[in-house]
Write an enzyme that holds these catalytic residues in place. Structure first.
Site, PDB file in Angstrom:
ATOM      1  N   ARG A  54       0.923  -1.130   0.140  1.00 59.51           N
ATOM      2  CA  ARG A  54      -0.048  -0.034  -0.011  1.00 59.51           C
ATOM      3  C   ARG A  54       0.930   1.163   0.134  1.00 59.51           C
ATOM      4  O   ARG A  54       0.617   2.094  -0.793  1.00 59.51           O
ATOM      5  CB  ARG A  54      -0.926  -0.011   1.130  1.00 59.51           C
ATOM      6  CG  ARG A  54      -1.867  -0.965   1.255  1.00 59.51           C
ATOM      7  CD  ARG A  54      -2.453  -1.337   2.584  1.00 59.51           C
ATOM      8  NE  ARG A  54      -3.079  -2.628   2.490  1.00 59.51           N
ATOM      9  CZ  ARG A  54      -2.678  -3.697   2.476  1.00 59.51           C
ATOM     10  NH1 ARG A  54      -1.354  -3.819   2.232  1.00 59.51           N
ATOM     11  NH2 ARG A  54      -3.353  -4.746   2.339  1.00 59.51           N
ATOM     12  N   THR A  55       1.768   1.319   0.835  1.00 60.36           N
ATOM     13  CA  THR A  55       2.520   2.533   1.102  1.00 60.36           C
ATOM     14  C   THR A  55       3.411   3.087  -0.118  1.00 60.36           C
ATOM     15  O   THR A  55       3.093   4.167  -0.247  1.00 60.36           O
ATOM     16  CB  THR A  55       3.052   2.515   2.378  1.00 60.36           C
ATOM     17  OG1 THR A  55       2.536   2.111   3.459  1.00 60.36           O
ATOM     18  CG2 THR A  55       3.774   3.760   2.936  1.00 60.36           C
ATOM     19  N   LYS A  82      26.789  -5.087  -2.118  1.00 65.08           N
ATOM     20  CA  LYS A  82      28.301  -5.203  -2.257  1.00 65.08           C
ATOM     21  C   LYS A  82      28.944  -4.614  -0.918  1.00 65.08           C
ATOM     22  O   LYS A  82      29.758  -4.005  -0.916  1.00 65.08           O
ATOM     23  CB  LYS A  82      28.598  -4.417  -3.227  1.00 65.08           C
ATOM     24  CG  LYS A  82      28.033  -4.839  -4.779  1.00 65.08           C
ATOM     25  CD  LYS A  82      28.267  -4.118  -5.839  1.00 65.08           C
ATOM     26  CE  LYS A  82      27.737  -4.517  -7.054  1.00 65.08           C
ATOM     27  NZ  LYS A  82      28.048  -3.283  -8.124  1.00 65.08           N
ATOM     28  N   ARG A 104      11.475   4.109   4.058  1.00 66.97           N
ATOM     29  CA  ARG A 104      10.753   2.865   5.076  1.00 66.97           C
ATOM     30  C   ARG A 104      12.117   2.106   5.438  1.00 66.97           C
ATOM     31  O   ARG A 104      12.710   1.461   4.686  1.00 66.97           O
ATOM     32  CB  ARG A 104       9.754   2.139   4.619  1.00 66.97           C
ATOM     33  CG  ARG A 104       9.455   0.751   5.239  1.00 66.97           C
ATOM     34  CD  ARG A 104       8.328   0.055   4.914  1.00 66.97           C
ATOM     35  NE  ARG A 104       6.950   0.617   5.087  1.00 66.97           N
ATOM     36  CZ  ARG A 104       5.803   0.246   4.933  1.00 66.97           C
ATOM     37  NH1 ARG A 104       5.704  -1.189   4.644  1.00 66.97           N
ATOM     38  NH2 ARG A 104       4.706   0.871   5.468  1.00 66.97           N
ATOM     39  N   HIS A 132       4.570   5.615  11.837  1.00 68.04           N
ATOM     40  CA  HIS A 132       4.367   5.488  10.685  1.00 68.04           C
ATOM     41  C   HIS A 132       3.427   6.677  10.200  1.00 68.04           C
ATOM     42  O   HIS A 132       2.184   6.383  10.224  1.00 68.04           O
ATOM     43  CB  HIS A 132       3.432   4.221  10.345  1.00 68.04           C
ATOM     44  CG  HIS A 132       3.203   3.735   8.778  1.00 68.04           C
ATOM     45  ND1 HIS A 132       3.588   4.847   7.805  1.00 68.04           N
ATOM     46  CD2 HIS A 132       2.946   2.746   8.522  1.00 68.04           C
ATOM     47  CE1 HIS A 132       3.122   3.997   6.700  1.00 68.04           C
ATOM     48  NE2 HIS A 132       2.744   2.824   6.875  1.00 68.04           N
TER      49      HIS A 132
HETATM   50  C1  NCD Z   1       1.734  -1.330   8.311  1.00 68.81           C
HETATM   51  C2  NCD Z   1       3.136  -1.244   8.157  1.00 68.81           C
HETATM   52  O1  NCD Z   1       3.899  -1.711   7.182  1.00 68.81           O
HETATM   53  O2  NCD Z   1       3.523  -0.510   9.050  1.00 68.81           O
HETATM   54  N1  NCD Z   1       0.910  -1.535   6.909  1.00 68.81           N
HETATM   55  C3  NCD Z   1       0.882  -0.329   6.009  1.00 68.81           C
HETATM   56  O3  NCD Z   1       1.850   0.291   5.992  1.00 68.81           O
HETATM   57  N2  NCD Z   1      -0.418  -0.088   5.615  1.00 68.81           N
HETATM   58  C4  NCD Z   1       1.371  -2.326   9.074  1.00 68.81           C
HETATM   59  C5  NCD Z   1       1.789  -3.946   9.024  1.00 68.81           C
HETATM   60  O4  NCD Z   1       2.886  -4.246   8.430  1.00 68.81           O
HETATM   61  O5  NCD Z   1       1.099  -4.902   9.527  1.00 68.81           O
END
Ligand code: NCD
Length: 302
Positions: A54-55, A82, A104, A132
């Site tokens: 999703r993100t 590497k 991320r 997040h």
């Molecule tokens: C979450 C995440 O990656 O923090 N999902 C998201 O970004 N929508 C939650 C999860 O991984 O369970």
């Protein structure tokens, strides 16, 4: 606001400004009228060191809806393989002068570290179990589609709260905006330190969602646990799975949020997840795009 690293670092009026801008983009997209060239000529670099459906896609689409170009950097095919260090990798990418970085990372504080090394806005798309922020913002945008204000609402965040950056960011945003937050989890999935003042803790789902306005379900984050700690799926569902029967403890018009990915038959039943009158999961995903457009726009407008 120079970067978006955490909800913790935002004041109430800054949160409200982002929510207002997200709503503006959501409405503008419904009418088909927004400035599609707002970020023309700019480059957004996405650095995902963890899996994402999703993100990552949502940031990609949000940037493109505003006319930016997106470079999706892939850790798997990079020189990290590497043995280049993380900081050398960041310095290298920064030397190419992207206009924003979306990151991320599984390590606590990585986005903050990056923001201190580069010359462009940095957006945290999830770091370890810490924060997040855009997920909490899009959740608030979704709640505000149904409720006039966050103030005074009771939001029960249920499941693997201990390992969840979504729970952390939501707890901070919701308490700052005046909602009552509850954490609902078995002892081993309850955090030892609560992220905000005033959070109430419950160890049964029935008590924890009693008269709640919103029930937010979370997946068990097995990748952040030792094998021995992982509960059995069926036993967990038996006690903590959200079923139509259990949902009756919440307010009759309560609705369900889940950041995804969801594990059917573990934290949530098929019936609840697929009930379009109660489950807001698809709306959350849809609202992710205008929310991230708002964040990109506000950080990159200069
Ligand atoms: C979450 C995440 O990656 O923090 N999902 C998201 O970004 N929508 C939650 C999860 O991984 O369970």
């Amino acid at each position: 606001m120079k970067h978006l690293i955490s909800i913790e670092s935002l004041q109430k009026d800054q949160i409200q400004n982002i929510l207002d801008r997200a709503k503006y983009y959501r409405d503008a997209m419904i009418d088909g009228k927004w400035d599609r060239k707002k970020l023309e000529g700019k480059i957004v670099l996405t650095l995902f060191f963890e899996n994402s459906t999703r993100t990552l896609t949502s940031f990609d689409i949000a940037a493109k809806r505003l006319g930016a170009d997106v470079v999706n950097w892939n850790a798997e095919v990079s020189s990290l393989k590497k043995d280049e260090t993380f900081s050398d990798t960041i310095d290298t990418l920064s030397a190419m002068e992207p206009d924003a970085i979306v990151i991320r990372h599984h390590e606590y504080g990585a986005p903050d570290f990056v923001s201190k090394r580069v010359n462009c806005p940095v957006i945290n798309a999830g770091d370890s179990w810490r924060e997040h922020p855009t997920q909490a913002l899009l959740d608030a945008v979704t709640i505000l589609q149904e409720k006039e204000t966050l103030e005074g609402l009771t939001v029960s965040i249920c499941g693997d709260v201990a390992h969840s950056r979504v729970a952390n960011s939501n707890a901070k945003l919701l308490t700052t905006m005046g909602a009552n937050v509850r954490f609902v989890a078995p002892e081993m999935l309850m955090p030892q330190k609560l992220p905000a003042k005033g959070i109430e803790c419950f160890d049964t789902l029935e008590d924890g969602i009693k008269d709640a306005d919103i029930v937010m379900m979370l997946r068990i984050q097995k990748e952040r646990m030792d094998r021995s700690e992982i509960p059995d799926d069926a036993a967990y569902f038996n006690k903590y799975g959200l079923t139509p029967e259990r949902l009756k403890h919440a307010k009759p018009d309560a609705f369900i949020l889940h950041p995804g990915p969801a594990n059917r038959g573990v934290e949530i039943s098929d019936e609840v997840m697929d009930d379009p009158t109660r489950s807001m999961m698809k709306r959350q995903v849809a609202n992710g795009v205008p929310t991230r457009m708002a964040v990109l726009d506000m950080l990159m407008e200069n």
